[in-house]
Scaffold this active site. Structure first.
Site, PDB file in Angstrom:
ATOM      1  N   GLU A 119       0.843  -1.213   0.000  1.00  0.00           N
ATOM      2  CA  GLU A 119       0.000   0.000   0.000  1.00  0.00           C
ATOM      3  C   GLU A 119       0.871   1.253   0.000  1.00  0.00           C
ATOM      4  O   GLU A 119       0.753   2.114   0.889  1.00  0.00           O
ATOM      5  CB  GLU A 119      -0.989  -0.009   1.180  1.00  0.00           C
ATOM      6  CG  GLU A 119      -1.982  -1.143   1.060  1.00  0.00           C
ATOM      7  CD  GLU A 119      -3.196  -1.059   1.968  1.00  0.00           C
ATOM      8  OE1 GLU A 119      -3.260  -0.163   2.836  1.00  0.00           O
ATOM      9  OE2 GLU A 119      -4.106  -1.907   1.794  1.00  0.00           O
ATOM     10  N   GLU A 169      -4.850  -8.828  -0.249  1.00  0.00           N
ATOM     11  CA  GLU A 169      -5.656  -8.493   0.938  1.00  0.00           C
ATOM     12  C   GLU A 169      -7.106  -8.409   0.504  1.00  0.00           C
ATOM     13  O   GLU A 169      -7.458  -7.569  -0.337  1.00  0.00           O
ATOM     14  CB  GLU A 169      -5.206  -7.174   1.574  1.00  0.00           C
ATOM     15  CG  GLU A 169      -3.899  -7.298   2.314  1.00  0.00           C
ATOM     16  CD  GLU A 169      -3.491  -6.046   3.084  1.00  0.00           C
ATOM     17  OE1 GLU A 169      -4.392  -5.302   3.547  1.00  0.00           O
ATOM     18  OE2 GLU A 169      -2.279  -5.818   3.214  1.00  0.00           O
TER      19      GLU A 169
HETATM   20  O1  AHR Z   1      -5.199  -5.883   6.935  1.00  0.00           O
HETATM   21  C1  AHR Z   1      -5.142  -4.718   7.684  1.00  0.00           C
HETATM   22  C2  AHR Z   1      -4.482  -3.587   6.925  1.00  0.00           C
HETATM   23  O2  AHR Z   1      -5.272  -3.231   5.832  1.00  0.00           O
HETATM   24  C3  AHR Z   1      -3.141  -3.877   6.318  1.00  0.00           C
HETATM   25  O3  AHR Z   1      -2.114  -3.727   7.221  1.00  0.00           O
HETATM   26  C4  AHR Z   1      -3.044  -2.847   5.247  1.00  0.00           C
HETATM   27  O4  AHR Z   1      -2.245  -3.259   4.166  1.00  0.00           O
HETATM   28  C5  AHR Z   1      -4.480  -2.601   4.847  1.00  0.00           C
HETATM   29  O5  AHR Z   1      -4.792  -1.265   4.807  1.00  0.00           O
END
Ligand code: AHR
Length: 516
Positions: free
Chosen positions: A197, A320
């Site tokens: 991110e 994710e």
């Molecule tokens: O999964 C929780 C968080 O969500 C992670 O650390 C991040 O990459 C995303 O914003």
């Protein structure tokens, strides 16, 4: 009733949410002899960040703990993960990855420096779970490690040395240090993420800036011996298509094997994400509709990638995904601990069905996260664990891993609640190496059984077995008091005759049907 009058009736009807499903034939045609894409088992990957009680208390309790453990790894959790045969595990973050300095997590644990986990609850991290502990865990559970390096607050040198430490077979300062720390052989890991991110917690970069940084970091992320790294560029925040466009335009595809995308299923707003367990049918449908947006993301990011990479060499790495609700009342807001209901199971089923469908481009996906965080597969307290409904979906979907994706055509009735609607049925079809046809079916309708006619085109089917996941309510969940409210059981309500299979798919249920 006559005392209410017309006006009263009108008022009542506007407050009643209408739930309906249009009558129509529900039909599935599976082309059992047509398939060219393998569904990578890596779509069934997981993610364990240093966040809340995911690593500490979840996976790792340390060798001196009273909680039964093997070399510090919590035994009950480890066994449950082993049973799932997870293909890969992403670590150490997430946002944590871009503030993690790997040299803090090697050597004698009592000499390791502490740090503050500023992203997640401001707790002190003692670094007792580091590179060796992670890679040895991955080995014990039979998963391929996927490490995300630090771009946001690290350096090219730091990341390059980490890879040398892990993968170099010869004599070098980093491989010598690894040997001194007890690991003679290199681990030869494959999956490497270049930041996380980086548009946000990983450095607040623009796409153009990150594309340049990626090239710098990736240049020094070396291959050692015969081991070739699979390098994954930090990708877009959900619907940010410009990010993908800029990266695909500026990074040669010879330098990038995968491009990540993150998308969370939020039901309310980021400020009020709503309860994980307390919701009505209308809210349930909002969640599932939002989960299904994953398909739009894959298609639209995929179209952009097709312009630069028509052969689909660069994989979408959905590293994710999952539900994100308000934390359970009374828990640390920075620990992201939420319960997991039958609704989460539907989010998992729908998402995995969509990933399978787009397996040509989607090479990996990682549910967020493994233990006690977000849409976890396992929840723990000091002595016990719970397998969540989401865990059971991953268990039931095992046959899809590395199976041949089969094309199908589905006609499904719709579920309408108020102004919202969505197809009631959601399906994925594949064929295992031994010829078994796998059909995963979700019927999201909370109240109505659906009779589904399946045509197994091109198959002389002889036998069927099936498993079902359902529960008394859409918000049923497993707790430490009642651990098996939601769990899979055998399902038999079907009739097979050669190419034709009739299935009565119960309301609010997920099926895995296997036909031979
Ligand atoms: O999964 C929780 C968080 O969500 C992670 O650390 C991040 O990459 C995303 O914003």
């Amino acid at each position: 009733m006559k005392h209410i009058g017309i006006l009263g009736l009108m008022v009542i009807s506007t407050f009643l949410i209408s739930i309906s499903s249009k009558a129509q034939n529900n039909r599935l045609i599976v082309n059992t002899d047509q398939g060219k894409t393998t569904i990578s088992k890596h779509i069934y990957g997981h993610f364990a960040e240093h966040l809340g009680r995911n690593i500490y208390g979840g996976i790792w309790v340390g060798p001196d703990s009273e909680i039964p453990n093997e070399d510090g790894y919590r035994l009950d959790v480890m066994k449950a993960i082993q049973n799932l045969e997870i293909p890969n595990l992403r670590w150490p973050g997430g946002c944590f990855a871009d503030e993690y300095h790997w040299t803090d997590g090697i050597g004698d644990p009592k000499d390791r420096p502490m740090m503050v986990n500023t992203h997640w609850g401001g707790v002190v991290e003692d670094n007792s779970f580091g590179t060796h502990e992670f890679l040895n865990f991955a080995k014990k559970i039979g998963a391929e490690p996927y490490i995300t390096g630090n771009v946001g607050s690290g350096s090219v040198e730091e990341m390059s040395k980490w890879i040398e430490y892990i993968n170099f077979d010869g004599v070098s300062p980093m491989s010598n240090l690894r040997k001194k720390n007890g690991q003679e052989e290199p681990w030869n890991i494959k999956y490497w993420g270049v930041g996380n991110e980086n548009w946000g917690c990983g450095g607040n970069m623009t796409a153009e800036y990150y594309a340049n940084e990626y090239k710098r970091y990736a240049t020094y992320a070396r291959n050692y011996g015969a081991n070739k790294l699979y390098k994954i560029a930090g990708g877009a925040n959900s619907f940010d298509y410009n990010w993908t466009e800029v990266l695909m335009k500026n990074i040669p595809i010879s330098m990038m094997d995968g491009l990540s995308i993150h998308y969370y299923t939020i039901t309310g707003t980021w400020q009020n994400k709503t309860s994980a367990t307390d919701f009505d049918k209308a809210t349930y449908l909002v969640t599932l509709r939002n989960a299904a947006k994953i398909e739009e993301l894959i298609v639209r990011h995929g179209h952009i990638m097709d312009q630069y990479d028509p052969e689909k060499k660069v994989g979408i790495i959905f590293d994710e995904w999952g539900t994100w609700f308000d934390v359970e009342p009374g828990t640390n807001p920075g620990f992201l601990f939420q319960q997991n209901t039958l609704r989460d199971a539907f989010v998992a089923a729908i998402s995995l069905n969509i990933f399978n469908k787009h397996a040509e481009r989607v090479h990996m996906a990682n549910l967020a996260q493994t233990v006690n965080v977000l849409q976890a597969i396992i929840l723990t307290n000091d002595n016990e664990i719970i397998l969540t409904p989401t865990y059971h979906v991953f268990d039931m979907y095992k046959p899809h891993k590395d199976a041949l994706l089969l094309s199908h055509h589905l006609s499904s009735e719709e579920l309408s609640i108020g102004d919202d609607k969505m197809e009631s049925l959601n399906v994925s079809t594949s064929k295992s190496e031994d010829g078994t046809v796998n059909i995963s079916i979700a019927n999201i309708n909370p109240d109505k059984k659906i009779d589904l006619d399946v045509l197994l085109r091109g198959m002389d089917a002889k036998s069927v077995t099936a498993t079902i996941l359902t529960a008394p309510e859409i918000n049923s969940y497993n707790s430490f008091e009642k651990k098996e409210v939601v769990k899979p059981t055998e399902f038999k309500d079907f009739k097979l005759s050669k190419e034709s299979l009739k299935i009565s798919v119960p309301a609010k249920s997920i099926l895995m049907v296997r036909v031979k």
